[in-house]
Motif scaffolding. Structure first.
Motif, PDB file in Angstrom:
ATOM      1  N   PRO A  61       0.885  -1.220  -0.153  1.00 36.20           N
ATOM      2  CA  PRO A  61      -0.048   0.242  -0.039  1.00 36.20           C
ATOM      3  C   PRO A  61       0.730   1.425   0.019  1.00 36.20           C
ATOM      4  CG  PRO A  61       0.025  -0.931   2.132  1.00 36.20           C
ATOM      5  CD  PRO A  61       0.940  -2.001   1.353  1.00 36.20           C
ATOM      6  N   VAL A  62       0.388   2.270  -0.785  1.00 32.52           N
ATOM      7  CA  VAL A  62       1.156   3.733  -0.586  1.00 32.52           C
ATOM      8  C   VAL A  62       0.626   4.378   0.416  1.00 32.52           C
ATOM      9  CG1 VAL A  62       1.702   5.463  -2.136  1.00 32.52           C
ATOM     10  CG2 VAL A  62       1.527   3.381  -3.255  1.00 32.52           C
ATOM     11  N   GLY A  63       1.291   4.448   1.512  1.00 33.07           N
ATOM     12  CA  GLY A  63       0.988   5.080   2.646  1.00 33.07           C
ATOM     13  C   GLY A  63       0.277   6.549   2.779  1.00 33.07           C
ATOM     14  N   ILE A  64       0.899   7.353   1.765  1.00 31.44           N
ATOM     15  CA  ILE A  64       0.516   8.937   1.572  1.00 31.44           C
ATOM     16  C   ILE A  64      -0.840   8.788   0.819  1.00 31.44           C
ATOM     17  CG2 ILE A  64       2.888   9.553   1.538  1.00 31.44           C
ATOM     18  CD1 ILE A  64       2.709   9.989  -1.371  1.00 31.44           C
ATOM     19  N   TYR A  65      -1.270   7.825   0.056  1.00 29.59           N
ATOM     20  CA  TYR A  65      -2.754   7.819  -0.425  1.00 29.59           C
ATOM     21  C   TYR A  65      -3.729   6.919   0.431  1.00 29.59           C
ATOM     22  CZ  TYR A  65      -0.455   9.637  -4.474  1.00 29.59           C
ATOM     23  OH  TYR A  65       0.287  10.480  -5.373  1.00 29.59           O
ATOM     24  N   GLY A  66      -3.173   6.879   1.758  1.00 30.31           N
ATOM     25  CA  GLY A  66      -4.011   5.915   2.821  1.00 30.31           C
ATOM     26  C   GLY A  66      -4.443   4.725   2.403  1.00 30.31           C
ATOM     27  N   GLY A  67      -3.256   3.915   1.581  1.00 29.65           N
ATOM     28  CA  GLY A  67      -3.387   2.802   1.405  1.00 29.65           C
ATOM     29  C   GLY A  67      -4.474   2.550   0.095  1.00 29.65           C
ATOM     30  N   ASP A  68      -5.199   3.538  -0.575  1.00 30.12           N
ATOM     31  CA  ASP A  68      -5.990   3.423  -1.507  1.00 30.12           C
ATOM     32  C   ASP A  68      -5.329   2.936  -2.933  1.00 30.12           C
ATOM     33  OD1 ASP A  68      -8.144   4.142   0.143  1.00 30.12           O
ATOM     34  OD2 ASP A  68      -8.312   6.022  -0.456  1.00 30.12           O
ATOM     35  N   CYS A  69      -4.334   3.410  -2.938  1.00 27.42           N
ATOM     36  CA  CYS A  69      -3.201   2.849  -4.011  1.00 27.42           C
ATOM     37  C   CYS A  69      -2.442   1.892  -3.607  1.00 27.42           C
ATOM     38  CB  CYS A  69      -2.479   4.234  -4.650  1.00 27.42           C
ATOM     39  SG  CYS A  69      -1.307   3.643  -6.027  1.00 27.42           S
ATOM     40  N   LYS A  70      -2.022   0.948  -4.404  1.00 25.64           N
ATOM     41  CA  LYS A  70      -1.330  -0.317  -3.954  1.00 25.64           C
ATOM     42  C   LYS A  70      -0.505  -0.835  -5.263  1.00 25.64           C
ATOM     43  CE  LYS A  70      -4.716  -2.221  -0.792  1.00 25.64           C
ATOM     44  NZ  LYS A  70      -5.567  -1.194  -0.566  1.00 25.64           N
ATOM     45  N   VAL A  71       0.764  -1.260  -4.866  1.00 27.56           N
ATOM     46  CA  VAL A  71       1.684  -1.683  -5.798  1.00 27.56           C
ATOM     47  C   VAL A  71       2.034  -3.229  -5.931  1.00 27.56           C
ATOM     48  CG1 VAL A  71       3.949  -1.321  -6.807  1.00 27.56           C
ATOM     49  CG2 VAL A  71       2.809   0.634  -5.980  1.00 27.56           C
ATOM     50  N   ASP A  72       1.703  -3.867  -6.971  1.00 32.58           N
ATOM     51  CA  ASP A  72       1.841  -5.373  -7.113  1.00 32.58           C
ATOM     52  C   ASP A  72       3.027  -5.799  -7.463  1.00 32.58           C
ATOM     53  OD1 ASP A  72       1.676  -8.101  -7.279  1.00 32.58           O
ATOM     54  OD2 ASP A  72      -0.391  -7.959  -8.282  1.00 32.58           O
TER      55      ASP A  72
END
Length: 87
Positions: A61-72
């Motif tokens: 999860p991308v923390g600065i986006y509150g976990g809404d964006c994730k990288v697989d």
């Protein structure tokens, strides 16, 4: 947010220096991608000075986006694996 590939030439001292500089500069989140160890170190400076550690099999999860964006990373590594298997 800052991403960086931790190469074979970058030393631990270099890594620590960059980590401190990015934090002082106001970077909110810093990811170090280490292909040799197949892990991702995620520093969320607003939450902690310690890194969360993920593997190349994780969805991060991308923390600065509150976990809404994730990288697989499994999908990414599938594409770049040939570059690192020959090293």
């Amino acid at each position: 947010m800052m991403w960086e590939m931790f190469g074979y030439i970058l030393t631990q001292a270099d890594r620590n220096l960059k980590l401190a500089k990015y934090k002082i500069a106001g970077v909110r989140e810093y990811w170090i991608i280490d292909p040799k160890r197949k892990c991702i170190y995620v520093y969320e400076f607003e939450k902690s000075d310690s890194a969360a550690v993920y593997s190349f099999e994780d969805i991060v999860p991308v923390g600065i986006y509150g976990g809404d964006c994730k990288v697989d990373f499994a999908r990414i590594y599938e594409q770049i694996r040939p570059l690192y298997e020959t090293m």
